[in-house]
Design a protein around this motif. Structure first.
Motif, short mmCIF file in Angstrom:
data_model
loop_
_atom_site.label_atom_id
_atom_site.label_comp_id
_atom_site.label_asym_id
_atom_site.label_seq_id
_atom_site.Cartn_x
_atom_site.Cartn_y
_atom_site.Cartn_z
N LEU A 72 31.96 50.90 42.36
CA LEU A 72 33.15 51.12 41.52
C LEU A 72 33.03 50.34 40.21
N THR A 132 40.57 44.89 29.15
CA THR A 132 39.70 45.69 30.02
C THR A 132 39.24 44.88 31.23
N GLY A 158 40.76 42.41 32.50
CA GLY A 158 41.96 42.24 33.33
C GLY A 158 42.22 43.46 34.20
N ALA A 159 42.01 44.65 33.61
CA ALA A 159 42.24 45.88 34.36
C ALA A 159 41.23 46.02 35.49
N ILE A 160 39.96 45.67 35.22
CA ILE A 160 38.94 45.75 36.28
C ILE A 160 39.30 44.77 37.40
N THR A 204 42.28 43.65 38.20
CA THR A 204 43.44 44.15 38.94
C THR A 204 42.99 45.16 40.00
N ILE A 205 42.08 46.05 39.60
CA ILE A 205 41.63 47.08 40.54
C ILE A 205 40.84 46.47 41.69
N ALA A 231 43.13 44.60 44.06
CA ALA A 231 43.97 45.48 44.87
C ALA A 231 43.15 46.14 45.99
N VAL A 232 41.96 46.63 45.63
CA VAL A 232 41.14 47.32 46.64
C VAL A 232 40.69 46.33 47.72
#
Lengths: 76, 219
Positions: A4, A51, A53-55, A57-58, A61-62
């Protein structure tokens, strides 16, 4: 998880072949070490780290859903 | 599909050049050799150039591919991906029948916004221009917007009845914008913002009270 991170990051940079993600599994925490070309680091981090930060977060969460914890480290 | 025809000296040279120009890998496109060309003979006859036709997926197909792959790698089960063109450079991606929609949305849409940001960056890199993708799960964003405006409408009615201003809880910029736009339509109430950054709040106040408040600026 490794796939991912690789998939997303490779689509963001100029030189996808230099992207390397190493998975370091610990007791409770798994560390993902992301290596990129120096010129591409800015693209991975993004404006004000948005960006990156977004990675994070994902992957947080996963991993949390699998009962694990994950940390993303970006290395030049 | 987007097609591009290129000519050059040899098949491999054209493909290498094409890949560099468009920043794509071997697996991202298909190609067809239209004319193999010829080297020429003892430099007496001029050689014929090789001609190749390239097929690149167009924007919507690429958006779908990115979305599908990211969701698959995140282990998300869903019904289908619905991609809609909203404006010239704006697309809406809605994921239907997500098994665990709450997970994909995250706390206050945090995960949803992260996926949206990354998909935006990926497609902008691919297209080399700024597109805007709205990523949504079972129309979550629309439902939240309507719920917010319903609440604001109730509060505005209260303000009108009691003649006292009411302060809302801190909202992100995009939501504050919606509230301002909504209240603007109602002549009996007005809005004002107080606070800074993450604690910025909207105050809804009766219109007549505000005349005093807004005047001093002109002095």
């Amino acid at each position: 998880m490794k796939e991912l991170i690789e998939y997303i990051v490779k689509a963001l940079v100029d030189d996808p072949s230099s992207i390397e993600v190493k998975e370091v599994a610990g007791d409770k925490i798994t560390i993902y070490e992301l290596r990129a070309n120096k010129a591409d680091i800015g693209k991975v981090i993004g404006k004000r780290g948005r960006t990156a930060g977004a990675i994070r977060t994902i992957i947080n969460a996963v991993s949390a859903r699998q009962g694990k914890r994950a940390v993303l480290e970006i290395i030049e | 599909m987007k097609t591009i025809v290129k000519t050059g000296k040899s098949t491999s040279a054209i493909i290498a050049e094409f890949m560099q120009e468009n920043n794509v890998n071997m697996e991202n496109f298909k190609f067809e050799v239209l004319d193999e060309g010829s080297k020429g003979f003892l430099n007496i006859f001029a050689g014929k150039p090789t001609k190749i036709k390239f097929l690149l997926p167009d924007v919507e197909e690429k958006i779908k591919e990115y979305t599908e792959t990211v969701l698959k790698l995140m282990n998300i089960n869903y019904g289908q991906i619905d991609i809609q063109k909203l404006g010239k450079d704006t697309y809406k991606i809605d994921i239907n029948k997500v098994e665990d929609a709450g997970f994909l949305i995250g706390k206050e849409g945090k995960l949803l916004n992260s996926v949206q940001h990354l998909l935006n960056q990926m497609i902008n890199k691919y297209e080399k221009r700024a597109l805007k993708l709205n990523f949504d799960v079972d129309n979550y964003r629309d439902r939240r917007k309507n719920a917010l405006l319903d609440k604001v409408k109730n509060i505005a009615d209260k303000v009108k009845n009691h003649g006292k201003s009411i302060t809302l809880e801190p909202l992100p910029a995009s939501h504050r914008r919606l509230v301002h736009q909504f209240i603007e339509k109602d002549k009996q109430v007005r809005t004002m913002t107080i606070g800074d950054g993450h604690t910025k709040r909207i105050v809804i106040m009766p219109a007549k009270n505000n005349k005093r408040g807004s005047k001093p600026k002109s002095n």
